[in-house]
Design an enzyme around this catalytic site. Structure first.
Site, short mmCIF file in Angstrom:
data_model
loop_
_atom_site.label_atom_id
_atom_site.label_comp_id
_atom_site.label_asym_id
_atom_site.label_seq_id
_atom_site.Cartn_x
_atom_site.Cartn_y
_atom_site.Cartn_z
N GLY A 49 11.03 -5.97 -23.47
CA GLY A 49 11.73 -4.80 -23.96
C GLY A 49 10.80 -3.62 -24.02
CD GLN A 54 7.35 0.09 -26.88
OE1 GLN A 54 8.47 -0.29 -26.58
NE2 GLN A 54 6.29 -0.71 -26.95
CB CYS A 103 4.36 -4.59 -29.91
SG CYS A 103 5.01 -2.94 -29.61
CG LEU A 104 4.96 -4.17 -23.72
CD1 LEU A 104 5.91 -3.51 -22.72
CD2 LEU A 104 4.05 -5.17 -23.04
CG HIS A 145 9.92 -5.66 -31.50
ND1 HIS A 145 8.76 -6.16 -32.06
CD2 HIS A 145 9.52 -4.84 -30.49
CE1 HIS A 145 7.72 -5.64 -31.42
NE2 HIS A 145 8.16 -4.85 -30.45
CD GLU A 146 11.47 -3.55 -27.42
OE1 GLU A 146 11.08 -2.37 -27.33
OE2 GLU A 146 10.70 -4.51 -27.25
CG HIS A 149 9.23 0.68 -30.55
ND1 HIS A 149 7.92 0.88 -30.88
CD2 HIS A 149 9.30 -0.59 -30.05
CE1 HIS A 149 7.21 -0.20 -30.59
NE2 HIS A 149 8.03 -1.11 -30.10
#
Length: 183
Positions: A49, A54, A103-104, A145-146, A149
């Protein structure tokens, strides 16, 4: 299309509220380029995701794609590439469960977070059509989670016990498959 840089924790954009994407612009060239760039970036980074903040774009756009059921998170439900614009979550049942999240924007780290496991997701798709779906289990965690952001939040903000925050290698060595004591 372009693989964009994924900004990391500490970058101020990750802590700002994302703006609703202008609905009249969904499907236009700029929107389509953003979605394709997000897809390319997600694939290049090996994630499941990605939220527009991000990649330093402060709009409420998220892409999720889970093509393999076997991931670093274990066995999970697959989801074809999907775009979520201006999404909203409603908790249907507050039956929380915890998972180790990564997380990225926080590379190399994992943390244990408890979240509701039955939610309703309402959003616009990439054709500007209103959609909704009920999501349960780990997939509910992925969406939350996404979408965090878009609110300027990171999973580390939701870790209740910092002893359950680890480097990914140590997570794999010492935690994988073992729920924290008391679970």
């Amino acid at each position: 299309m372009t693989v964009r840089e994924v900004i990391r924790m500490g970058h101020p954009t990750l802590r700002k509220l994302a703006l609703p994407y202008p609905t009249n612009d969904i499907g236009m060239a700029e929107f389509n380029i953003l979605v394709e760039d997000m897809r390319e970036t997600l694939h290049a980074a090996g994630g499941i995701g990605l939220a527009a903040p991000q990649i330093d774009v402060l709009y409420q756009v998220v892409v999720i794609e889970i093509v393999e059921s076997r991931t670093r998170y274990g066995e999970i439900e697959t989801l074809p590439f999907s775009v979520f614009v201006n999404p909203k979550i409603t908790v249907i049942e507050n039956n929380a469960a915890g998972y180790w999240e990564g997380c990225l924007s926080i590379p190399g780290m994992m943390g244990y977070v408890k979240r509701p496991q039955h939610i309703l997701v309402e959003y616009l798709d990439q054709q500007n059509k209103p959609r909704s779906m009920e999501v349960t289990g780990f997939l509910a965690t992925v969406f939350q989670h996404e979408f965090d952001h878009l609110q300027g939040e990171l999973y580390v903000d939701r870790i209740s016990d910092m002893k359950l925050f680890a480097f990914e290698k140590e997570y794999q060595l010492f935690q994988l498959g073992d729920p924290p004591s008391g679970e």
